[in-house]
Every structure is written in C-alpha cells, then in structure tokens.
Design an enzyme around this catalytic site. Structure first.
Site, PDB file in Angstrom:
ATOM      1  N   LYS A   1      46.262  44.605  42.021  1.00 20.28           N
ATOM      2  CA  LYS A   1      47.714  44.563  42.178  1.00 20.28           C
ATOM      3  C   LYS A   1      48.275  45.981  42.301  1.00 20.28           C
ATOM      4  CE  LYS A   1      48.255  40.206  42.425  1.00 20.28           C
ATOM      5  NZ  LYS A   1      48.810  39.575  43.634  1.00 20.28           N
TER       6      LYS A   1
ATOM      7  N   SER B   1      52.191  42.339  40.869  1.00 20.35           N
ATOM      8  CA  SER B   1      52.362  41.853  39.492  1.00 20.35           C
ATOM      9  C   SER B   1      52.787  43.011  38.614  1.00 20.35           C
ATOM     10  CB  SER B   1      51.044  41.273  38.975  1.00 20.35           C
ATOM     11  OG  SER B   1      51.075  41.111  37.569  1.00 20.35           O
TER      12      SER B   1
ATOM     13  N   TYR C   1      42.336  41.970  38.240  1.00 16.91           N
ATOM     14  CA  TYR C   1      43.618  41.550  38.793  1.00 16.91           C
ATOM     15  C   TYR C   1      44.599  42.714  38.790  1.00 16.91           C
ATOM     16  CZ  TYR C   1      47.666  38.436  39.485  1.00 16.91           C
ATOM     17  OH  TYR C   1      48.789  37.802  39.975  1.00 16.91           O
TER      18      TYR C   1
ATOM     19  N   THR D   1      53.427  29.512  36.703  1.00 15.00           N
ATOM     20  CA  THR D   1      52.637  29.068  37.843  1.00 15.00           C
ATOM     21  C   THR D   1      51.171  29.012  37.439  1.00 15.00           C
ATOM     22  OG1 THR D   1      52.247  31.313  38.656  1.00 15.00           O
ATOM     23  CG2 THR D   1      54.285  30.218  39.372  1.00 15.00           C
TER      24      THR D   1
ATOM     25  N   SER E   1      50.834  26.238  46.405  1.00 12.53           N
ATOM     26  CA  SER E   1      51.299  26.012  45.035  1.00 12.53           C
ATOM     27  C   SER E   1      52.017  27.245  44.522  1.00 12.53           C
ATOM     28  CB  SER E   1      50.122  25.670  44.100  1.00 12.53           C
ATOM     29  OG  SER E   1      49.259  26.783  43.957  1.00 12.53           O
TER      30      SER E   1
END
Length: 321
Positions: free
Chosen positions: A213, A183, A209, A242, A57
């Site tokens: 990253k 990111s 996160y 997304t 995805s």
C-alpha cells in the site's frame, strides 16, 4: 455549518486525522461530511466510462455503484465472474438504467491483465476513470504463476501494467482520472525497494499489505509525472466493514466493529475523485475524506526520489512482456 465556525474546520480535520481512531471511523466521516460542499451532480460521469478492479464486493462494488449513480458506464474487472455478475445485479437493482459490464481479470496475473486491457481497448473509445481497488492479504507468502509474491502482484504490478496498457484510452478523455485505493496502514511502512517481494525476514500478511500500500502511493506519484493531463491520485478509505478487514483481520474488526464505516462511506472519496473538478486540476496527491493528506508522518517512512525511481524500474522490469 455557520460561517463563524468555518475557520476552525482545518484544525478539527487535522486533529481527527492525527488521532486516527476518530478520523478513520464512521464518526470522522459523519463529521467531515457535515462541512463538505454539495455532492457531485447526478450526471457528473454521464457519457463516460469507468473501470473498477476487484469490483465484486466491498469497496470495489461500492465504487462501481457510486460511479453508476453518477451516470458512468462501468466496467467491473473481477477475478470471479460469478461473483461479479451477482454484484452487477445488485448494482442494477439500485440503478436500473445504468450500463454495467463484468469483465474477467485477475490482477495478480500479467497475462490476464493484458487480455482484459486488450478487450477494453477494442471496445472503448476512451476512459474517464481507472480505479485500482483489487486487494488481497494472504496469511503466508504465496507466488503467482509469473513468479511474483501475490500481494505485490495484485496491488502493484497488476495495476502498473493495467495503467500502462490503458494509456491510449485515458489519453482520449480530456479529464481522465486514475485512483489507487491504498490504506492508512501504509503509514506504518517505508518503501522497500531492496526487498519488494518479501524474500527476507518473517512474512506476515498485514506487513506485506502495508508495504504494497506504501508502494501504491509512491506509484501514483510516479504515474502522475508520466501522464500529463490525467489526474492520478491515491486515497485511503479509513476503516470500513468490508471483507478486507472482517475476513483478513477478524480480531481488529471485532474490536472496532461498532465504529467501522460502511463500504459506501469508505468508497466515497474514490468516487468523488472520479468526478470532482479539484481532482482533475491536481495530480499525485494522497486523499482521505475528500482532502489531500500527508504521505508520511514518521521520518523513517519517507522515501527519496531515488528510491521512488527504483520502484518504477522494478515495476517496469517485472511487467515486461
């Protein structure tokens, strides 16, 4: 674009980047695209194989589709085979002549990574591209069966181990590339080698996160030093609509929804890095919209060589078989 305006493009590009909102949005993508050189030729990856993790995805599926359109044989590494097969069918509907194979792999599981890598080594003669895209943002701290925090296991340890396991295939291609999909959120975090698995403090999914990253960007630089002849890079996609944003950060997604990029726009640089000659001539850079970017803007987020090596040592010990 007229030749007279071209000298101004680096200035405009830098302003877009520093302003964040216009640069990370679909507006920045559209403006930058207007001054890019021609896209890669349709056969840029013909005869080569590309592996994409988290390919069922979002950015992963868009990256897999982009590589397939350039002629690559694509191996989609997915945790959920059913979702992976549905994504494969969607890619083949757009590229009916493509060769796309779904492989089961949970990047957070060291056992699963080793098994997937062994299958790939048995079945492939070489590997042109390895795209580390799989990502998670759990709302609370969770540990894997290996005893590692889920975010660092998925974003750092799994990709580190997979890169190591696939080294022979990468070495067999004269122009191999490894791409870490990071990111822009990593700009807010420094490298935490003192607490890589978030044992201390109040856990937050977004904070974990951003930490991992940041680790990915440093890890790409470390692998660039250790893989001569391979272009190893990190990139960030900007703000794309997304599941990573719409599901994990719903408030943010509602706020910036009208200017979110499509998955294809977010994945553009990852696909470009697989085939662009410039990405093969360099290594260890951090890219956004087909241009290298600084890895830090704030002094407290800059890491030292000693801290980077501590990250490497942590990964080596944590993934030891």
């Amino acid at each position: 674009m007229s030749r007279a305006l071209r000298p101004l493009l680096p200035v405009v590009d830098t302003l877009l980047d520093r302003a964040v909102v216009p640069g990370y949005s679909k507006l920045g993508y559209a403006l930058r695209r207007s001054w890019w050189d021609a896209d890669l030729p349709a056969d840029a990856l013909l005869g080569h194989c590309v592996v994409v993790t988290g390919a069922n995805s979002g950015l992963g599926r868009a990256t897999a589709a982009g590589a397939a359109r350039l002629g690559a044989t694509v191996r989609m590494l997915c945790r959920d085979l059913g979702r992976g097969q549905r994504a494969r069918e969607e890619i083949l509907a757009d590229c009916p002549d493509a060769t796309v194979v779904v492989d089961e792999c949970d990047l957070s599981s060291l056992k699963s990574v080793r098994a997937a890598a062994a299958r790939l080594r048995d079945e492939l003669p070489s590997l042109r591209g390895l795209v580390h895209n799989a990502g998670v943002m759990p709302p609370e701290r969770t540990e894997t069966d290996d005893g590692h925090e889920l975010t660092v296991a998925t974003h750092v340890l799994g990709p580190h181990l997979l890169t190591a396991e696939l080294q022979p295939l990468l070495a067999a291609d004269s122009d191999a590339r490894v791409v870490f999909v990071s990111s822009g959120g990593m700009y807010t975090s420094r490298l935490r080698t003192d607490d890589p698995e978030f044992h201390e403090g109040t856990y937050g999914g977004a904070a974990a996160y951003a930490r991992t990253k940041r680790m990915q960007v440093v890890l790409a630089q470390l692998w660039a030093q250790r893989l001569p002849g391979v272009g190893v890079h990190a990139m960030h996609p900007g703000w794309a609509g997304t599941p990573g944003i719409t599901d994990s950060l719903p408030r943010f997604a509602r706020l910036v929804g009208p200017i979110l990029r499509s998955a294809e726009q977010g994945a553009d640089t990852a696909v470009w890095l697989l085939g662009a000659p410039a990405a093969g001539r360099t290594s260890g850079l951090f890219w956004h919209d087909r241009r290298p970017r600084p890895t830090s803007y704030l002094p407290f987020t800059r890491s030292t060589p000693q801290e980077a090596e501590r990250l490497w040592d942590y990964c080596a010990v944590a993934t030891r078989g």
